[in-house]
Design a protein around this motif. Structure first.
Motif, short mmCIF file in Angstrom:
data_model
loop_
_atom_site.label_atom_id
_atom_site.label_comp_id
_atom_site.label_asym_id
_atom_site.label_seq_id
_atom_site.Cartn_x
_atom_site.Cartn_y
_atom_site.Cartn_z
N GLU A 159 0.93 -1.12 -0.12
CA GLU A 159 0.00 -0.05 0.12
C GLU A 159 0.82 1.17 0.12
OE1 GLU A 159 -3.66 -1.98 2.76
OE2 GLU A 159 -1.77 -1.03 3.85
N THR A 160 0.46 2.32 -0.55
CA THR A 160 0.87 3.38 -0.73
C THR A 160 0.50 4.38 0.62
OG1 THR A 160 1.17 3.36 -2.90
CG2 THR A 160 1.70 5.57 -1.89
N VAL A 161 1.69 4.89 1.18
CA VAL A 161 1.46 5.42 2.66
C VAL A 161 2.20 6.79 2.57
CG1 VAL A 161 1.53 5.36 5.07
CG2 VAL A 161 1.54 3.29 3.67
N LEU A 162 1.38 7.77 3.08
CA LEU A 162 1.94 9.36 3.11
C LEU A 162 2.14 9.56 4.64
CD1 LEU A 162 2.78 11.98 1.69
CD2 LEU A 162 0.49 12.55 1.54
N PRO A 163 3.23 9.58 5.37
CA PRO A 163 3.45 9.97 6.68
C PRO A 163 3.16 11.44 6.92
CG PRO A 163 5.10 8.56 6.04
CD PRO A 163 4.43 9.00 4.43
N PHE A 164 2.71 11.88 7.89
CA PHE A 164 2.81 13.25 8.18
C PHE A 164 2.66 13.64 9.55
CE2 PHE A 164 -1.85 12.61 7.80
CZ PHE A 164 -2.40 13.38 8.59
N ARG A 165 2.70 14.89 10.16
CA ARG A 165 2.59 15.17 11.71
C ARG A 165 1.66 16.31 11.69
NH1 ARG A 165 8.09 13.97 14.92
NH2 ARG A 165 9.08 12.12 13.32
N ASP A 166 0.91 16.29 12.88
CA ASP A 166 0.03 17.38 13.21
C ASP A 166 1.00 18.55 13.95
OD1 ASP A 166 0.21 16.86 15.89
OD2 ASP A 166 -2.03 16.32 16.31
N PRO A 167 0.47 19.62 14.38
CA PRO A 167 0.86 20.74 14.99
C PRO A 167 1.64 20.12 16.37
CG PRO A 167 -1.04 21.68 14.19
CD PRO A 167 -0.97 20.12 14.14
N ASP A 168 1.28 19.19 16.78
CA ASP A 168 2.06 18.82 18.10
C ASP A 168 2.97 17.78 18.03
OD1 ASP A 168 0.50 20.20 20.36
OD2 ASP A 168 -1.16 19.52 19.40
N GLY A 169 3.11 17.48 16.64
CA GLY A 169 4.06 16.35 16.38
C GLY A 169 3.50 14.86 16.39
N MET A 170 2.18 14.63 16.54
CA MET A 170 1.53 13.50 16.52
C MET A 170 1.84 12.74 15.04
SD MET A 170 -2.18 12.36 17.32
CE MET A 170 -2.83 10.66 16.86
N ARG A 171 2.21 11.55 15.07
CA ARG A 171 2.66 10.96 13.92
C ARG A 171 1.47 10.13 13.68
NH1 ARG A 171 6.61 10.93 17.33
NH2 ARG A 171 8.79 10.88 16.51
N LEU A 172 0.99 10.66 12.06
CA LEU A 172 -0.27 10.28 11.21
C LEU A 172 0.22 9.81 9.90
CD1 LEU A 172 -2.06 13.58 12.30
CD2 LEU A 172 -2.77 11.13 13.17
N ALA A 173 -0.54 9.29 9.25
CA ALA A 173 -0.41 8.84 7.96
C ALA A 173 -1.81 8.53 7.08
CB ALA A 173 0.44 7.55 7.67
N LEU A 174 -1.64 8.90 5.71
CA LEU A 174 -2.59 8.58 4.88
C LEU A 174 -2.36 7.38 4.15
CD1 LEU A 174 -3.40 12.25 3.38
CD2 LEU A 174 -4.48 11.06 5.49
N VAL A 175 -3.15 6.53 4.01
CA VAL A 175 -3.19 5.18 3.15
C VAL A 175 -3.92 5.29 2.03
CG1 VAL A 175 -3.08 2.76 3.23
CG2 VAL A 175 -2.55 4.15 5.40
N ALA A 176 -3.47 5.28 0.93
CA ALA A 176 -4.07 5.18 -0.43
C ALA A 176 -4.62 3.88 -0.73
CB ALA A 176 -3.48 5.69 -1.79
N VAL A 177 -6.09 3.86 -0.55
CA VAL A 177 -6.94 2.44 -0.70
C VAL A 177 -7.71 2.69 -1.97
CG1 VAL A 177 -8.60 1.03 0.41
CG2 VAL A 177 -6.97 2.62 1.74
N PRO A 178 -7.44 1.80 -2.82
CA PRO A 178 -8.39 1.83 -4.20
C PRO A 178 -9.94 1.47 -3.84
CG PRO A 178 -6.37 0.34 -4.38
CD PRO A 178 -6.35 0.67 -2.98
N GLY A 179 -10.66 1.96 -4.06
CA GLY A 179 -12.36 1.75 -3.83
C GLY A 179 -12.65 2.60 -2.69
N ALA A 180 -11.92 3.19 -1.92
CA ALA A 180 -12.07 3.91 -0.78
C ALA A 180 -13.29 5.03 -1.03
CB ALA A 180 -11.03 4.47 -0.03
N GLU A 181 -13.26 5.41 -2.25
CA GLU A 181 -14.28 6.46 -2.70
C GLU A 181 -15.57 6.54 -2.59
OE1 GLU A 181 -12.98 4.66 -6.32
OE2 GLU A 181 -11.82 5.46 -4.71
N ALA A 182 -16.00 4.89 -2.38
CA ALA A 182 -17.21 4.34 -2.24
C ALA A 182 -17.50 4.33 -0.67
CB ALA A 182 -17.37 3.03 -2.76
N GLU A 183 -16.74 4.68 0.22
CA GLU A 183 -17.05 4.73 1.46
C GLU A 183 -17.73 5.85 2.18
OE1 GLU A 183 -13.25 3.34 3.23
OE2 GLU A 183 -13.07 1.75 2.12
N PRO A 184 -18.47 5.99 3.00
CA PRO A 184 -18.97 7.16 3.63
C PRO A 184 -17.96 8.28 4.08
CG PRO A 184 -19.79 5.26 5.06
CD PRO A 184 -19.16 4.80 4.01
#
Length: 313
Positions: A111-136
């Motif tokens: 899976e393709t993962v885009l790591p990032f951080r919020d203003p407090d340095g919390m470690r977050l990521a976005l995961v590109a999921v095929p078909g997720a556009e159909a989810e609410p």
């Protein structure tokens, strides 16, 4: 019954900054605005999708002057959200324009993962999921609905050893083995779309975590109701010798807590009754909600809570 992650709770700095980042930059709905039941001079924010479904909720205790946490053993290293695969470029551009610290996309378990951080340095990521556009998704923010977050993909726990934690996840919390990649062990909750993955990262010899700003306080796992929660508690004691706290009523779910063998604080939270129990769905997050035991102190509590108007940034 659907298992998986119910919610993740973290520690933040200034309340207005936290509110702005998650509602404006990430486009999440403020599902509930209440207080820390154990420290009612502090807000407790719940961010999620339209109705705050289990598997979409990230909650925060924001303290203005909190010291930064230190990542280490016994902590959630990263909390990852699902996005439609075609939205990866859109989010990368948004992070550049908004000045959000982020890393180059990487591959994990295919899976393709885009790591990032919020203003407090919390470690977050976005995961590109095929078909997720159909989810609410929540469509009431400045993030276009076609690119909106689709709830949690999962979390990554930083541990000395992965096996003892995996045993709790698979025997008690409804997960199954999902493969190995380097020092990552994947566990999957069958049937869970949101919040169905917990990755265990074994890094023996690290220092223990020190809680603070940007730290995850605990990860909560789903139980359909009190009976299923009770069965999980019994299995935890009988098979693993671990006892939980007594059940605590959090108004929107009922919870028990325990430390899993790797030191991470786990919660088992019921799906019931949900966030619409004290305000209609179309008004979620608009009023300060207090538990019955604190309602008589409302005037005093409102006087000491941080100002959330934009001018207070």
């Amino acid at each position: 019954m659907t298992h998986g992650i119910h919610h993740v709770t973290a520690i933040a700095g200034p309340a207005r900054r936290n509110l702005d980042f998650y509602t404006r930059v990430l486009g999440q709905r403020l599902v509930k605005k209440t207080v820390n039941f154990d420290d009612p001079g502090t807000y407790h924010f719940y961010f999620g999708d339209t109705v705050g479904r289990p598997g979409t909720i990230l909650t925060f205790f924001p303290w203005a002057n909190v010291a930064p946490g230190r990542l280490g053993l016994g902590e959630t290293q990263e909390t990852a959200y699902r996005i439609p695969a075609r939205s990866l470029g859109w989010w990368t551009q948004r992070f550049i324009e908004a000045g959000v610290p982020h890393e180059a996309p990487e591959k994990r378990f295919g899976e393709t993962v885009l790591p990032f951080r919020d203003p407090d340095g919390m470690r977050l990521a976005l995961v590109a999921v095929p078909g997720a556009e159909a989810e609410p998704a929540w469509d009431g923010s400045e993030v276009p609905a076609e690119h909106a977050l689709r709830g949690f993909h999962g979390v990554t726990l930083l541990l000395d050893r992965s096996e003892p934690t995996a045993a709790i996840l698979t025997d008690v919390l409804g997960f199954e083995a999902g493969g190995q990649e380097g020092n990552l062990t994947r566990t999957i909750a069958p049937g869970a779309v949101q919040g169905g993955i917990v990755d265990l990262k074994a890094v023996g010899g690290f220092l223990p975590a020190r809680p603070g700003g940007g730290s995850v306080h605990h990860v909560a796992f789903r139980a359909a109701d009190d009976a299923e929660q009770e069965a999980m508690v019994a299995r935890l004691a009988e098979n693993h010798g671990i006892r939980t706290t007594e059940q605590r009523d959090r108004n929107y779910f009922r919870s028990v807590y325990f430390r899993e063998p790797g030191g991470v604080l786990f919660e088992i939270a019921t799906d019931q009754p949900g966030f619409a129990v004290d305000e209609p769905v179309d008004a979620l997050g608009t009023a300060l909600k207090l538990p019955a035991g604190l309602e008589r102190q409302r005037t005093r509590i409102e006087a000491v809570l941080p100002d959330l108007t934009p001018e207070a940034v």
